[in-house]
Design a protein around this motif. Sequence first.
Motif, PDB file in Angstrom:
ATOM      1  N   LEU A 194       5.654 -34.992  -3.534  1.00 31.43           N
ATOM      2  CA  LEU A 194       5.583 -34.699  -4.758  1.00 31.43           C
ATOM      3  C   LEU A 194       4.339 -34.954  -5.565  1.00 31.43           C
ATOM      4  O   LEU A 194       4.030 -33.966  -6.308  1.00 31.43           O
ATOM      5  N   LEU A 195       3.458 -35.721  -4.975  1.00 36.43           N
ATOM      6  CA  LEU A 195       2.110 -35.861  -5.576  1.00 36.43           C
ATOM      7  C   LEU A 195       1.400 -34.676  -5.358  1.00 36.43           C
ATOM      8  O   LEU A 195       0.818 -33.948  -6.315  1.00 36.43           O
ATOM      9  N   LEU A 196       1.495 -34.050  -3.956  1.00 33.10           N
ATOM     10  CA  LEU A 196       0.814 -33.090  -3.678  1.00 33.10           C
ATOM     11  C   LEU A 196       0.977 -31.662  -4.313  1.00 33.10           C
ATOM     12  O   LEU A 196       0.569 -30.863  -4.610  1.00 33.10           O
ATOM     13  N   SER A 197       2.672 -31.739  -4.148  1.00 26.85           N
ATOM     14  CA  SER A 197       3.178 -30.438  -5.203  1.00 26.85           C
ATOM     15  C   SER A 197       2.787 -30.437  -6.423  1.00 26.85           C
ATOM     16  O   SER A 197       2.531 -29.388  -7.059  1.00 26.85           O
ATOM     17  N   ASN A 198       2.697 -31.494  -7.059  1.00 25.54           N
ATOM     18  CA  ASN A 198       2.269 -31.664  -8.562  1.00 25.54           C
ATOM     19  C   ASN A 198       0.972 -31.130  -8.838  1.00 25.54           C
ATOM     20  O   ASN A 198       0.669 -30.776  -9.899  1.00 25.54           O
ATOM     21  N   VAL A 199       0.255 -31.429  -7.926  1.00 25.40           N
ATOM     22  CA  VAL A 199      -1.351 -30.997  -8.024  1.00 25.40           C
ATOM     23  C   VAL A 199      -1.146 -29.305  -8.097  1.00 25.40           C
ATOM     24  O   VAL A 199      -1.868 -28.950  -9.008  1.00 25.40           O
ATOM     25  N   PHE A 200      -0.576 -28.785  -7.123  1.00 26.63           N
ATOM     26  CA  PHE A 200      -0.323 -27.295  -7.175  1.00 26.63           C
ATOM     27  C   PHE A 200       0.024 -26.809  -8.543  1.00 26.63           C
ATOM     28  O   PHE A 200      -0.335 -25.921  -9.008  1.00 26.63           O
ATOM     29  N   MET A 201       1.312 -27.383  -8.995  1.00 30.24           N
ATOM     30  CA  MET A 201       1.794 -27.060 -10.132  1.00 30.24           C
ATOM     31  C   MET A 201       1.148 -27.318 -11.303  1.00 30.24           C
ATOM     32  O   MET A 201       1.112 -26.194 -12.217  1.00 30.24           O
ATOM     33  N   THR A 202       0.317 -28.107 -11.354  1.00 26.69           N
ATOM     34  CA  THR A 202      -0.338 -28.600 -12.774  1.00 26.69           C
ATOM     35  C   THR A 202      -1.559 -27.434 -12.772  1.00 26.69           C
ATOM     36  O   THR A 202      -1.860 -26.798 -14.038  1.00 26.69           O
ATOM     37  N   PHE A 203      -2.118 -26.927 -11.491  1.00 29.45           N
ATOM     38  CA  PHE A 203      -2.917 -25.940 -11.534  1.00 29.45           C
ATOM     39  C   PHE A 203      -2.424 -24.570 -11.818  1.00 29.45           C
ATOM     40  O   PHE A 203      -2.832 -23.733 -12.613  1.00 29.45           O
ATOM     41  N   ALA A 204      -1.109 -24.426 -11.328  1.00 26.51           N
ATOM     42  CA  ALA A 204      -0.398 -22.989 -11.595  1.00 26.51           C
ATOM     43  C   ALA A 204      -0.090 -22.985 -13.315  1.00 26.51           C
ATOM     44  O   ALA A 204      -0.370 -21.839 -13.705  1.00 26.51           O
ATOM     45  N   TRP A 205       0.253 -24.031 -13.719  1.00 30.85           N
ATOM     46  CA  TRP A 205       0.740 -24.224 -14.975  1.00 30.85           C
ATOM     47  C   TRP A 205      -0.460 -24.238 -16.232  1.00 30.85           C
ATOM     48  O   TRP A 205      -0.508 -23.462 -17.203  1.00 30.85           O
ATOM     49  N   TYR A 206      -1.677 -24.946 -15.797  1.00 32.23           N
ATOM     50  CA  TYR A 206      -2.700 -25.114 -16.766  1.00 32.23           C
ATOM     51  C   TYR A 206      -3.863 -24.768 -16.451  1.00 32.23           C
ATOM     52  O   TYR A 206      -4.939 -24.802 -17.173  1.00 32.23           O
ATOM     53  N   GLY A 207      -4.106 -24.623 -15.035  1.00 35.55           N
ATOM     54  CA  GLY A 207      -5.633 -23.977 -14.506  1.00 35.55           C
ATOM     55  C   GLY A 207      -6.051 -22.987 -15.013  1.00 35.55           C
ATOM     56  O   GLY A 207      -7.411 -22.854 -15.278  1.00 35.55           O
ATOM     57  N   HIS A 208      -5.161 -21.876 -15.555  1.00 35.37           N
ATOM     58  CA  HIS A 208      -5.760 -20.707 -16.186  1.00 35.37           C
ATOM     59  C   HIS A 208      -6.347 -20.694 -17.346  1.00 35.37           C
ATOM     60  O   HIS A 208      -6.911 -19.961 -18.161  1.00 35.37           O
ATOM     61  N   LEU A 209      -6.064 -21.900 -18.299  1.00 38.39           N
ATOM     62  CA  LEU A 209      -6.699 -22.181 -19.477  1.00 38.39           C
ATOM     63  C   LEU A 209      -8.146 -22.040 -19.676  1.00 38.39           C
ATOM     64  O   LEU A 209      -8.902 -21.989 -20.756  1.00 38.39           O
ATOM     65  N   LYS A 210      -8.729 -22.528 -18.371  1.00 36.62           N
ATOM     66  CA  LYS A 210     -10.191 -22.401 -18.447  1.00 36.62           C
ATOM     67  C   LYS A 210     -10.743 -21.043 -18.152  1.00 36.62           C
ATOM     68  O   LYS A 210     -11.878 -20.704 -18.477  1.00 36.62           O
ATOM     69  N   PHE A 211      -9.774 -19.882 -18.039  1.00 36.23           N
ATOM     70  CA  PHE A 211     -10.171 -18.717 -17.832  1.00 36.23           C
ATOM     71  C   PHE A 211      -9.368 -17.520 -18.650  1.00 36.23           C
ATOM     72  O   PHE A 211      -8.678 -16.569 -18.454  1.00 36.23           O
ATOM     73  N   LYS A 212      -9.544 -17.769 -20.087  1.00 33.03           N
ATOM     74  CA  LYS A 212      -8.916 -17.258 -21.018  1.00 33.03           C
ATOM     75  C   LYS A 212      -9.120 -15.742 -21.068  1.00 33.03           C
ATOM     76  O   LYS A 212      -8.606 -15.089 -21.675  1.00 33.03           O
ATOM     77  N   ALA A 213     -10.428 -15.424 -20.770  1.00 36.69           N
ATOM     78  CA  ALA A 213     -11.025 -14.077 -20.843  1.00 36.69           C
ATOM     79  C   ALA A 213     -10.159 -13.405 -19.665  1.00 36.69           C
ATOM     80  O   ALA A 213     -10.207 -11.856 -19.757  1.00 36.69           O
ATOM     81  N   SER A 214      -9.618 -13.647 -18.762  1.00 40.38           N
ATOM     82  CA  SER A 214      -8.858 -12.880 -17.765  1.00 40.38           C
ATOM     83  C   SER A 214      -7.460 -12.363 -18.403  1.00 40.38           C
ATOM     84  O   SER A 214      -6.997 -13.207 -19.071  1.00 40.38           O
ATOM     85  N   PRO A 215      -7.185 -11.261 -17.749  1.00 38.86           N
ATOM     86  CA  PRO A 215      -6.138 -10.663 -18.457  1.00 38.86           C
ATOM     87  C   PRO A 215      -4.861 -11.496 -18.072  1.00 38.86           C
ATOM     88  O   PRO A 215      -4.767 -12.444 -16.978  1.00 38.86           O
ATOM     89  N   LEU A 216      -3.914 -11.695 -19.115  1.00 41.86           N
ATOM     90  CA  LEU A 216      -2.650 -12.224 -18.941  1.00 41.86           C
ATOM     91  C   LEU A 216      -1.734 -12.220 -17.499  1.00 41.86           C
ATOM     92  O   LEU A 216      -1.517 -13.137 -16.828  1.00 41.86           O
ATOM     93  N   MET A 217      -1.774 -11.022 -17.196  1.00 38.73           N
ATOM     94  CA  MET A 217      -1.351 -10.756 -16.053  1.00 38.73           C
ATOM     95  C   MET A 217      -1.724 -11.053 -14.683  1.00 38.73           C
ATOM     96  O   MET A 217      -1.044 -11.594 -13.803  1.00 38.73           O
TER      97      MET A 217
END
Length: 119
Positions: free
Chosen positions: A17-40
Amino acid sequence: MPVPFALPVPVVTVGLLLLSNVFMTFAWYGHLKFKASPLMVAILVSWGIAFFEYCLQVPANRAGYGHFNAAELKTIQEIVSLSVFLVFSVLYLGEPLKWNYLVGFGLIVVATFFIFKEW
């Protein structure tokens, strides 16, 4: 072939669960550092990352169910998720750790007492 040692179910469950949550946190929130990239692009990359989260989360719940009931598994998942997110938001996103976040997270941890306590 016999396994030379077996890890206890709680260690396997929480570890996965710890490892899976690392992946999921990046999936859900990692893109916030790349707001210039297209939403799709953000959506597709997030889906790709989430695939690996599911590859860990599903076995975690399969391994843990029986030792833990469903409510306990979900509680462990939420505590792990909040813990991973706390570290992620500070280290990756550079957000400050505020006292009220700690109090709120702490109250959720206290709630685990009521879920895991045998009444």
